[in-house]
Enzyme design. Structure first.
Site, mmCIF file in Angstrom:
data_model
loop_
_atom_site.group_PDB
_atom_site.id
_atom_site.type_symbol
_atom_site.label_atom_id
_atom_site.label_comp_id
_atom_site.label_asym_id
_atom_site.label_seq_id
_atom_site.Cartn_x
_atom_site.Cartn_y
_atom_site.Cartn_z
ATOM 1 N N SER A 145 95.796 -5.338 -51.368
ATOM 2 C CA SER A 145 95.390 -6.606 -50.743
ATOM 3 C C SER A 145 96.414 -7.664 -51.137
ATOM 4 C CB SER A 145 94.005 -7.023 -51.264
ATOM 5 O OG SER A 145 93.697 -8.351 -50.875
ATOM 6 N N TYR A 158 87.568 -8.165 -57.776
ATOM 7 C CA TYR A 158 88.346 -7.650 -56.640
ATOM 8 C C TYR A 158 89.843 -7.863 -56.885
ATOM 9 C CZ TYR A 158 89.755 -6.888 -51.770
ATOM 10 O OH TYR A 158 90.366 -6.410 -50.621
#
Ligand SMILES: NC(=O)c1ccc[n+]([C@@H]2O[C@H](COP(=O)([O-])OP(=O)(O)OC[C@H]3O[C@@H](n4cnc5c(N)ncnc54)[C@H](O)[C@@H]3O)[C@@H](O)[C@H]2O)c1
Length: 268
Positions: A145, A158
């Site tokens: 990401s 995350y």
């Protein structure tokens, strides 16, 4: 795209919807055989049936939880049992969770890290054993990401998991290079998928994200799939240990565009 993966065998985790599905479909279109795994068994059954209408026996579904070691071992064995080898692994299954970290229970942290980082490690470990045993010059692709490098308030677990995945990618690439196996990561920016679209379509979120996206639009799973196609192909034979941000330029933009309106252009 002109990239062919004819008869290459891929395993894509979390492939029932979103980015994983986009990648699985792109691989199938390129001629690959694709084992799609997902924790959502019912959804997987329906999706695989639909895809078999277009791609026949080239697509196969495996229900598995990629945060569980036993499931991962079984998943890899089943994919090899079906197709004989695994040439390409895409570690796509991932999840988030929104909390200030000081309000987060330890189990919430674990759930994110167990799938995004530990799960990717375990899938890579199991597939690597098969590749080494069979002498496969394989390609491993981790879906990280932009949050691997961009800190974002509210999603500490995350961000930490994706940052960890990036470093795992680099170490695995070092270890597997001598065996002819490439390990790379893709860093998607904000991509419209079933899990994100409700959030990204909230007016205040939508405007804020677009303001920080130089290309002026959200991503679609196909945008990420094109990069995966490249990294899975022979065009990436000498690319390893890298992260390819596919994000419309979001990773370039740390702060708001404060110069506009304050600085005159050279033309006056
Ligand atoms: N969508 C974005 O904006 C974005 C941005 C950056 C990175 N990513 C990453 O891309 C990947 C896919 O994201 P998405 O937006 O397509 O998500 P999504 O939630 O739409 O799809 C994820 C799929 O993974 C499956 N899954 C969930 N938990 C699982 C588990 N424990 N084991 C196996 N499968 C499981 C789900 O059933 C689902 O089919 C994730 O790793 C995510 O972190 C997404």
């Amino acid at each position: 795209m002109g990239i062919e993966l004819t008869d290459r065998v891929a395993l894509v985790t979390g492939g029932v919807q979103g980015i994983g599905l986009g990648i699985a479909e792109a691989f199938l279109d390129a001629g690959a055989k694709v084992a799609i795994s997902d924790i959502n068994g019912e959804g997987l059954k329906a999706k695989v049936r639909e895809l078999q209408g277009r791609f026949g026996e080239n697509v196969y579904g495996i229900t598995a939880d990629c945060s569980q070691e036993d499931d991962i071992v079984r998943m890899v064995a089943e994919a090899v049992g079906k197709f004989g080898v695994i040439d390409i692994l895409v570690n796509n299954a991932g999840r988030g969770g929104m909390h200030y970290f000081w309000e987060m229970a330890a189990h919430e942290w674990d759930e994110v890290v167990d799938l995004n980082l530990r799960g990717a490690f375990l899938c890579t470990r199991e597939v690597t054993k098969v590749m080494l045993e069979k002498g496969t010059k394989g390609k491993i692709i981790n879906i990280a990401s932009t949050n691997a490098i961009l800190p974002t308030t509210g999603i500490a677990a995350y961000c930490a998991s994706k940052g960890g995945l990036l470093m795992f990618t680099r170490v695995a690439a070092q270890e597997l290079g001598p065996h002819g196996i490439n390990v790379n990561a893709i860093g998607p920016g904000s991509t419209m998928t079933p899990i994100t679209e409700g959030f990204y379509n909230l007016p205040i979120i939508n405007a804020g994200f677009l303001e920080r996206t130089p290309m002026g639009r959200f991503g679609q799973p196909e945008d990420i799939a094109k990069a995966a196609l490249f990294l899975a192909s022979e065009y990436a034979d000498w690319v390893t240990g890298q992260i390819l941000y596919v994000d419309g330029g979001q990773s370039l933009m740390g702060l708001p565009r404060y110069l506009e309106g304050l600085v005159q252009s050279a033309g006056g």
